[in-house]
Design an enzyme around this catalytic site. Structure first.
Site, PDB file in Angstrom:
ATOM      1  N   HIS A 216       8.473 -79.600 -65.220  1.00  0.00           N
ATOM      2  CA  HIS A 216       7.333 -80.340 -65.757  1.00  0.00           C
ATOM      3  C   HIS A 216       7.792 -81.665 -66.357  1.00  0.00           C
ATOM      4  O   HIS A 216       7.071 -82.270 -67.143  1.00  0.00           O
ATOM      5  CB  HIS A 216       6.608 -79.503 -66.818  1.00  0.00           C
TER       6      HIS A 216
ATOM      7  N   LYS B 221       5.747 -67.110 -63.711  1.00  0.00           N
ATOM      8  CA  LYS B 221       6.849 -67.950 -64.188  1.00  0.00           C
ATOM      9  C   LYS B 221       6.868 -67.947 -65.713  1.00  0.00           C
ATOM     10  O   LYS B 221       5.831 -68.009 -66.359  1.00  0.00           O
ATOM     11  CB  LYS B 221       6.709 -69.388 -63.672  1.00  0.00           C
TER      12      LYS B 221
ATOM     13  N   HIS C  66       3.737 -78.707 -58.012  1.00  0.00           N
ATOM     14  CA  HIS C  66       4.995 -78.087 -57.588  1.00  0.00           C
ATOM     15  C   HIS C  66       4.995 -77.790 -56.091  1.00  0.00           C
ATOM     16  O   HIS C  66       5.782 -76.967 -55.624  1.00  0.00           O
ATOM     17  CB  HIS C  66       5.234 -76.797 -58.364  1.00  0.00           C
TER      18      HIS C  66
END
Length: 327
Positions: A218, A103, A55
């Protein structure tokens, strides 16, 4: 697509080494997957976040004065382990406690909450907040909002990081975080999902000239797949979802974060942002702050996410200086 790398298992260490060379205010813990701020003031509450690799620049790009004190990284799309989180808490805690930003993904929650529980049992003062800004819906459960932690997490890093820099205690950070996290909303789309290292992941594909709305960071499937028509249509779909979430009215003020999910070109970002701002203007919404760039990617995904947050009293914190290189 060709992936510019050597051995796959050396990609993350090479990125870390380069990051440290480019940004000497950062250091890596010798035994942990932890990037931390070298010169953290021990009188201030340290803020720790993290998650899987893939990320970039999240989360290590947000380590710096006025943002995170430390960022843990796991393997590709995989959070750090409980033991690593626990040791990072011990390392960062200078007696004032530690605040964590997590998260909202099942794997992240399992590891971070287990570590927090054990740290508290060992006497550490810990508070945390969940980032759950994703307002997309499940494609099989039409009224179930996913609530995953997406690019809006970065606003938590900046606003809470500045509060900690100003001397906020754990209770004040938790109170601010609870209010702030409920006000942030993100939704995005992609024309191509993540493909780098795809042999290690079961990632769905998007047909040529199609768009997946609500795709995950993802490579998770979105809530709707449609043939691409125009950038304006993309902006209209995204803003409709945000408008329904906020129920805004003419004159309302918002912070706008436009996030490149990986390999969207600058030209495409500019065209989409132009359409987005025009549609907002038609509805009487003029953002108080616009940030556009690559904040939380999904490897080489071609797509964009849009985050809105009411301006409220957050603007000064967002404009305050920070040494975090990705902001």
């Amino acid at each position: 697509m060709t992936s510019i790398q050597n051995q796959t298992d050396q990609a993350i260490p090479a990125y870390i080494e380069t990051t440290l060379a480019l940004h000497p205010h950062l250091a890596k813990h010798p035994k942990l997957p932890l990037i931390y701020l070298k010169a953290h003031d021990p009188k201030l509450i340290p803020i720790l976040s993290g998650g899987g690799s893939g990320h970039e620049p999240a989360h290590m790009g947000y380590v710096g004065e006025g943002m995170l004190t430390g960022a843990l990284y796991g393997q590709l799309f995989t959070p750090p382990k409980k033991a690593e989180i626990l040791k990072a808490i011990r390392f960062l805690d200078q007696g004032q406690g530690v605040f964590l930003i997590i998260k909202n993904f099942p794997a992240d929650l399992l590891e971070f909450r287990s570590a927090i529980q054990e740290a508290r049992q060992a006497g550490h003062q810990i508070s945390y907040i969940l980032s759950h800004d994703d307002i997309s819906i499940e494609n099989k459960q039409k009224y179930h909002i996913r609530g995953r932690g997406l690019a809006g997490t970065i606003l938590l890093h900046k606003i809470l990081g500045q509060a900690a820099q100003a001397g906020a205690n754990l209770q004040e950070l938790e109170s601010l975080g609870l209010t702030l996290s409920s006000q942030i909303a993100t939704i995005g789309f992609a024309s191509k999902t993540s493909t780098l290292f795809e042999k290690t992941r079961n990632i769905f594909t998007i047909p040529k000239n199609h768009i997946s709305y609500g795709i995950g960071i993802h490579g998770e499937e979105g809530y709707r797949l449609e043939a691409f028509e125009s950038s304006e249509q993309l902006a209209n779909e995204i803003l409709n979802k945000l408008r329904l979430h906020f129920h805004w009215k003419t004159g309302d003020s918002y912070i706008l974060l436009i996030n490149n999910l990986g390999t969207t070109s600058e030209l495409e970002m500019g065209v989409f942002t132009h359409d987005l701002l025009q549609l907002l203007d038609i509805q009487g919404i003029r953002p108080s702050l616009i940030k556009s760039g690559r904040f939380m990617s999904s490897l080489d995904m071609a797509g964009i996410s849009v985050t809105l947050c009411p301006t409220n009293d957050y603007l000064d914190a967002l404009l305050a200086p920070t040494t975090a290189f990705a902001w």
